[in-house]
Scaffold this motif. Structure first.
Motif, PDB file in Angstrom:
ATOM      1  N   LEU A 114     -15.900  87.442  18.392  1.00 14.59           N
ATOM      2  CA  LEU A 114     -15.734  85.995  18.308  1.00 14.59           C
ATOM      3  C   LEU A 114     -15.566  85.579  16.856  1.00 14.59           C
ATOM      4  O   LEU A 114     -16.037  86.272  15.952  1.00 14.59           O
ATOM      5  N   ASP A 115     -14.934  84.432  16.639  1.00 11.48           N
ATOM      6  CA  ASP A 115     -14.756  83.862  15.294  1.00 11.48           C
ATOM      7  C   ASP A 115     -14.161  84.888  14.330  1.00 11.48           C
ATOM      8  O   ASP A 115     -14.686  85.121  13.240  1.00 11.48           O
ATOM      9  N   ILE A 116     -13.066  85.499  14.714  1.00 15.02           N
ATOM     10  CA  ILE A 116     -12.442  86.578  13.953  1.00 15.02           C
ATOM     11  C   ILE A 116     -11.658  85.998  12.781  1.00 15.02           C
ATOM     12  O   ILE A 116     -10.869  85.080  12.951  1.00 15.02           O
ATOM     13  N   GLN A 117     -11.916  86.547  11.592  1.00 15.77           N
ATOM     14  CA  GLN A 117     -11.270  86.080  10.361  1.00 15.77           C
ATOM     15  C   GLN A 117     -10.914  87.274   9.489  1.00 15.77           C
ATOM     16  O   GLN A 117     -11.535  88.329   9.615  1.00 15.77           O
ATOM     17  N   PRO A 118      -9.985  87.093   8.561  1.00 11.44           N
ATOM     18  CA  PRO A 118      -9.750  88.167   7.591  1.00 11.44           C
ATOM     19  C   PRO A 118     -11.008  88.360   6.749  1.00 11.44           C
ATOM     20  O   PRO A 118     -11.697  87.391   6.428  1.00 11.44           O
ATOM     21  N   ASP A 119     -11.315  89.599   6.415  1.00 12.35           N
ATOM     22  CA  ASP A 119     -12.481  89.876   5.585  1.00 12.35           C
ATOM     23  C   ASP A 119     -12.080  89.778   4.119  1.00 12.35           C
ATOM     24  O   ASP A 119     -10.966  90.116   3.752  1.00 12.35           O
ATOM     25  N   LYS A 120     -12.993  89.340   3.275  1.00 12.41           N
ATOM     26  CA  LYS A 120     -12.667  89.138   1.863  1.00 12.41           C
ATOM     27  C   LYS A 120     -12.347  90.428   1.139  1.00 12.41           C
ATOM     28  O   LYS A 120     -11.722  90.405   0.098  1.00 12.41           O
ATOM     29  N   TYR A 121     -12.747  91.570   1.657  1.00 12.50           N
ATOM     30  CA  TYR A 121     -12.453  92.841   1.002  1.00 12.50           C
ATOM     31  C   TYR A 121     -11.152  93.469   1.487  1.00 12.50           C
ATOM     32  O   TYR A 121     -10.717  94.467   0.966  1.00 12.50           O
ATOM     33  N   GLY A 122     -10.521  92.912   2.491  1.00 18.50           N
ATOM     34  CA  GLY A 122      -9.240  93.397   2.982  1.00 18.50           C
ATOM     35  C   GLY A 122      -9.377  94.669   3.805  1.00 18.50           C
ATOM     36  O   GLY A 122     -10.390  95.351   3.777  1.00 18.50           O
ATOM     37  N   GLY A 123      -8.337  94.973   4.570  1.00 13.97           N
ATOM     38  CA  GLY A 123      -8.316  96.179   5.362  1.00 13.97           C
ATOM     39  C   GLY A 123      -9.149  96.128   6.632  1.00 13.97           C
ATOM     40  O   GLY A 123      -9.265  97.108   7.343  1.00 13.97           O
ATOM     41  N   ARG A 124      -9.759  94.997   6.881  1.00 16.97           N
ATOM     42  CA  ARG A 124     -10.566  94.834   8.080  1.00 16.97           C
ATOM     43  C   ARG A 124     -10.686  93.344   8.388  1.00 16.97           C
ATOM     44  O   ARG A 124     -10.232  92.509   7.625  1.00 16.97           O
ATOM     45  N   VAL A 125     -11.320  93.055   9.521  1.00 11.67           N
ATOM     46  CA  VAL A 125     -11.592  91.667   9.874  1.00 11.67           C
ATOM     47  C   VAL A 125     -13.101  91.471   9.910  1.00 11.67           C
ATOM     48  O   VAL A 125     -13.867  92.431   9.944  1.00 11.67           O
ATOM     49  N   ARG A 126     -13.495  90.224   9.901  1.00 14.31           N
ATOM     50  CA  ARG A 126     -14.910  89.851  10.012  1.00 14.31           C
ATOM     51  C   ARG A 126     -15.047  89.106  11.328  1.00 14.31           C
ATOM     52  O   ARG A 126     -14.215  88.268  11.666  1.00 14.31           O
ATOM     53  N   ALA A 127     -16.098  89.416  12.091  1.00 15.80           N
ATOM     54  CA  ALA A 127     -16.263  88.762  13.391  1.00 15.80           C
ATOM     55  C   ALA A 127     -17.715  88.821  13.838  1.00 15.80           C
ATOM     56  O   ALA A 127     -18.472  89.709  13.435  1.00 15.80           O
ATOM     57  N   ARG A 128     -18.086  87.873  14.682  1.00 16.45           N
ATOM     58  CA  ARG A 128     -19.347  87.976  15.408  1.00 16.45           C
ATOM     59  C   ARG A 128     -19.120  88.990  16.510  1.00 16.45           C
ATOM     60  O   ARG A 128     -18.059  89.015  17.132  1.00 16.45           O
ATOM     61  N   VAL A 129     -20.110  89.816  16.771  1.00 16.56           N
ATOM     62  CA  VAL A 129     -19.990  90.862  17.783  1.00 16.56           C
ATOM     63  C   VAL A 129     -21.090  90.661  18.814  1.00 16.56           C
ATOM     64  O   VAL A 129     -22.272  90.619  18.468  1.00 16.56           O
ATOM     65  N   LEU A 130     -20.664  90.526  20.071  1.00 17.69           N
ATOM     66  CA  LEU A 130     -21.614  90.390  21.180  1.00 17.69           C
ATOM     67  C   LEU A 130     -21.555  91.639  22.048  1.00 17.69           C
ATOM     68  O   LEU A 130     -20.469  92.109  22.389  1.00 17.69           O
ATOM     69  N   THR A 131     -22.726  92.153  22.413  1.00 19.20           N
ATOM     70  CA  THR A 131     -22.786  93.304  23.307  1.00 19.20           C
ATOM     71  C   THR A 131     -22.436  92.863  24.716  1.00 19.20           C
ATOM     72  O   THR A 131     -22.358  91.662  25.003  1.00 19.20           O
TER      73      THR A 131
END
Length: 165
Positions: A114-131
């Motif tokens: 959820l709430d997927i965004q580009p990560d500030k370090y690049g090469g990945r994304v940042r997101a909330r993760v729900l099991t």
């Protein structure tokens, strides 16, 4: 048929168009209404966890659209966990414990991003993760004492006695 006439733009009209274009672009920028970062993809996006790299980084295969699958690294939003590429033996030990706990929480089931965004370090994304059970991975690791809350501020060291454990 005659030759086509050349159309010469009226200088006053051209200046007016440029002024309108510039004001359309600059006014929101100066007023602070232009977003600095791309908007988040709200999700939920189903994802298979291919690997838990450490307490705050996963490699996933996410279904982003019908028949469209992408593999990417996901930085779990909201926490700072010790790194596997540790600066001291204690941080490495904490990182392994956090990684193993994240693996247990996730299990073999898919997760939701959820709430997927580009990560500030690049090469990945940042997101909330729900099991699959609906638990927030970030909150669960923090509650277990294996990570710290993190919201973009300077990260604290794990090796100088201020870390956990």
């Amino acid at each position: 048929m005659g030759s086509p006439k050349s159309i010469t733009p009226c200088p006053r009209r051209t200046a007016g168009l440029w002024l309108a274009l510039l004001s359309t672009l600059l006014v929101p920028l100066l007023a602070g209404t232009v977003q600095a970062a791309p908007p988040a993809l709200p999700g939920p996006i189903p994802a298979e966890v291919l690997e838990v790299l450490d307490g705050d980084t996963l490699l996933v295969r996410a279904t982003i659209w019908l028949g469209q699958v992408v593999e990417t690294h996901v930085r779990v939003d909201g926490l700072d966990a010790p790194e596997m590429r540790a600066r001291c033996p204690r941080e490495r030990e904490l990182a392994e414990t956090a990684r193993d706990h994240a693996r247990r929480l996730i299990g073999a089931a898919p997760v939701r991003l959820l709430d997927i965004q580009p990560d500030k370090y690049g090469g990945r994304v940042r997101a909330r993760v729900l099991t699959i059970g609906g638990d927030d991975l970030s909150a669960a690791l923090i509650e277990a004492g294996l990570a710290r809350p993190y919201h973009g501020e300077r990260r604290q060291p794990w090796c100088d006695g201020t870390g956990m454990g």
